[in-house]
Scaffold this motif. Structure first.
Motif, short mmCIF file in Angstrom:
data_model
loop_
_atom_site.label_atom_id
_atom_site.label_comp_id
_atom_site.label_asym_id
_atom_site.label_seq_id
_atom_site.Cartn_x
_atom_site.Cartn_y
_atom_site.Cartn_z
N UNK A 174 0.85 -1.19 0.00
CA UNK A 174 0.00 0.00 0.00
C UNK A 174 0.88 1.24 0.00
N UNK A 175 0.28 2.38 -0.25
CA UNK A 175 1.02 3.63 -0.10
C UNK A 175 1.02 4.03 1.36
N UNK A 176 1.97 4.88 1.73
CA UNK A 176 2.01 5.38 3.11
C UNK A 176 0.74 6.14 3.43
N UNK A 177 0.23 6.90 2.46
CA UNK A 177 -1.01 7.66 2.66
C UNK A 177 -2.17 6.71 2.94
N UNK A 178 -2.23 5.59 2.23
CA UNK A 178 -3.31 4.61 2.45
C UNK A 178 -3.21 4.00 3.84
N UNK A 179 -1.99 3.70 4.26
CA UNK A 179 -1.78 3.14 5.59
C UNK A 179 -2.20 4.13 6.66
N UNK A 180 -1.82 5.38 6.49
CA UNK A 180 -2.18 6.42 7.47
C UNK A 180 -3.69 6.58 7.56
N UNK A 181 -4.36 6.60 6.42
CA UNK A 181 -5.81 6.74 6.40
C UNK A 181 -6.49 5.53 7.05
N UNK A 182 -6.02 4.33 6.72
CA UNK A 182 -6.60 3.12 7.29
C UNK A 182 -6.42 3.09 8.80
N UNK A 183 -5.25 3.52 9.27
CA UNK A 183 -4.99 3.52 10.71
C UNK A 183 -5.92 4.49 11.43
N UNK A 184 -6.16 5.64 10.85
CA UNK A 184 -7.06 6.61 11.48
C UNK A 184 -8.46 6.04 11.60
N UNK A 185 -8.94 5.38 10.55
CA UNK A 185 -10.29 4.79 10.59
C UNK A 185 -10.34 3.65 11.61
N UNK A 186 -9.27 2.87 11.66
CA UNK A 186 -9.24 1.75 12.61
C UNK A 186 -9.28 2.25 14.05
N UNK A 187 -8.57 3.32 14.34
CA UNK A 187 -8.56 3.85 15.70
C UNK A 187 -9.94 4.33 16.12
N UNK A 188 -10.68 4.91 15.20
CA UNK A 188 -12.04 5.37 15.51
C UNK A 188 -12.91 4.17 15.91
#
Length: 335
Positions: A174-188
């Motif tokens: 994945x891209x770093x941006x995709x990982x960052x976005x996925x992590x934010x959603x997961x934390x919610x």
């Protein structure tokens, strides 16, 4: 999990074993990582038996891909990458492991495949043990299952294992941006699933049981062996959450409703009134293993495992696992 170091002894030995085709040396090196990889697979899958199978699959894939390892990452990170992708492949093929969309039903009822994890199989690595209780407790494991598989992988790699975003992105392609976005959603989602629980997964925490927990388990066992319904009821919080797995849809909230259900099922009545119990720990949580002897049986037979979340000296959550004819946890089938 950091890669900021020179090629280590494990990596050099692994490369030599890979190039020579030395299966014995390969097995010796990779076997050192079995326990932590198995816990990783368990967090991804919530099922102890599947975690064992996928760990073995990880080693098979590692052997088949051995020549691709160049030591640019640590061997540990490389194995985690393989294990994560093995789990994702498994989840893609298993419709019964697809999480129910968040908010549609009671949390926990969507995970009938949840199994307890024996503490004796947890890693010996002190760093892993420091975080094991917060990230291996049943509530955490259930909450993680609410994440879509790839988002789940991102969350575990980043927030549980501490892999840097670029390395997590590389592992998952994945891209770093995709990982960052996925992590934010997961934390919610995790915050919604675990209200009031610790959300800093990598903070040092104890994994030892408290005196309160040990005392409640002893009292829970005593109540069963004495057929003491009032004593059992006194151990439960009014807002007790009870689930019995693997049966779907068995979540009950409320101590009185749970006890009424147990009594209607025959608890402490003839045929369900001769108990012997063992105290143990699974998922770094206190648990009681319940053995029942029926009137026509010479032995006490393993019936179920009750895993307890204890808060302020009372049982706040009780998750029961049907253990009939199951060789779980290295427990004796009879007493």
């Amino acid at each position: 999990m950091t890669d900021a170091r020179a090629l280590g002894a494990d990596e050099a030995t692994f490369i030599a074993a890979a190039r020579s085709g030395d299966t014995a040396r390969f097995a010796d090196i990779t076997e050192r990582h079995r326990r932590e990889l198995q816990v990783h697979c368990y967090r991804m899958l919530a099922n102890y038996e599947d975690a064992r199978d996928l760990t073995q699959e990880t080693f098979l894939r590692a052997w088949n891909k051995r020549e691709s390892f160049q030591g640019h990452a640590t061997l540990r990170t490389w194995l985690y990458r393989i294990a994560t992708n093995a789990c994702l492949d498994f989840l893609e093929k298993r419709n019964d492991r697809t999480p129910v969309p968040y908010g549609l039903s009671d949390p926990g009822s969507e995970v009938p495949h949840l199994q307890p994890y024996p503490d004796r199989m947890l890693p010996d690595d002190p760093q892993e043990s420091v975080v094991a209780r917060e990230t291996i407790e049943l509530a955490f494991i259930v909450a993680v299952q609410h994440l879509p598989p790839r988002q789940r992988a991102v969350f575990i790699l980043r927030d549980v294992l501490g892999l840097p975003a670029p390395k997590a992105a590389e592992a998952l392609e994945l891209t770093v941006a995709s990982v960052t976005s996925a992590l934010q959603r997961a934390r919610v989602t995790m915050r919604a699933q675990l209200p009031g629980r610790r959300l800093d997964w990598r903070s040092p925490v104890t994994h030892e049981l408290s005196d309160d927990e040990r005392g409640v388990v002893k009292s829970y066992i005593d109540a069963h062996e004495r057929n003491d319904l009032a004593g059992l009821m006194s151990l439960l919080r009014d807002d007790l959450r009870f689930a019995m797995l693997p049966d779907p849809g068995t979540v009950i909230v409320g101590a009185q409703d749970a006890v009424d259900g147990w009594v209607s099922g025959g608890l402490f009545q003839r045929g369900y009134d001769d108990w012997r119990c063992i105290a143990t720990t699974v998922n770094r949580m206190p648990a009681a293993v319940l053995y029942l002897r029926t009137p026509d049986a010479p032995e006490y037979r393993l019936l179920n495992i009750a895993v307890l979340h204890i808060a302020d000296g009372k049982i706040a959550e009780l998750t029961g696992f049907d253990a009939t004819d199951k060789p779980w946890l290295g427990l004796p089938p009879t007493l």
